[in-house]
Scaffold this motif. Sequence first.
Motif: not given
Lengths: 87, 145
Positions: B3, B5, B140, B142
């Motif tokens: 991942s 972010t 944000q 992700t």
Amino acid sequence: MYISYIYCDSMLEKEIETYYKNKEELLNQDRGKYVLIKNGNVIGTFDSEKDAIKIGIDKFGNIPFLVKKIETIEEEQNFTSDLINLC
Amino acid sequence: MSSVTITNQNLQREGPVLSAVISIANQLEKKYAEQKLRVPEAIELKALIDTGASHSVVQEDIPKKLGLEPIGETRVNTPTCSDHICYKYFLRMIIPVQNNSIYYEGVFTALPLKGQNIDCLIGRDMLKDGVLVYSGCTNQFTLSI
């Protein structure tokens, strides 16, 4: 009928021509799979696009070859945001 | 699954943009090594995650910079143009993350991308096995692949 799909000045003209020459047979035998073609030769059919590409790289290296999904109506790529400058 | 972010105070204006590195595929790199050929340097670029793109795209000059030949062709439709024939290339993309970078190998279509300093669109083909969370209220997003 394959003639209508052939476009000139393509690096893959011969491979595209070979695909359409063999399309009916490929559809009958391996619909939904991916075919690997180099020049006038059908090298094989594969369950996944990546498998076909990797075999193509293994056999031919970095020279043009064609990997194409065997399907009646060919998938097109669609872009809804206007980020691509084609016209 | 790895991942990344990203927090961007201009997220609404710029969209979900991230830095990535693109290079020839692993298998071709091995082949070059066997043949003692020079491996082209990877290219750093900005990629936009574009859920309006059915497939992933690279700026059309990138395969040439990597010295790559096509592995297929496709028909492309945009809001202003249809049935345009374009080449497809097999590429490796790395999205650098501190502990566990996102690594993806797949097919990218070479197309001329308009301005905005974007050289790559991450399309739904790349997202199909992943998770994208867009949090506008916290600026944000992700991406997990």
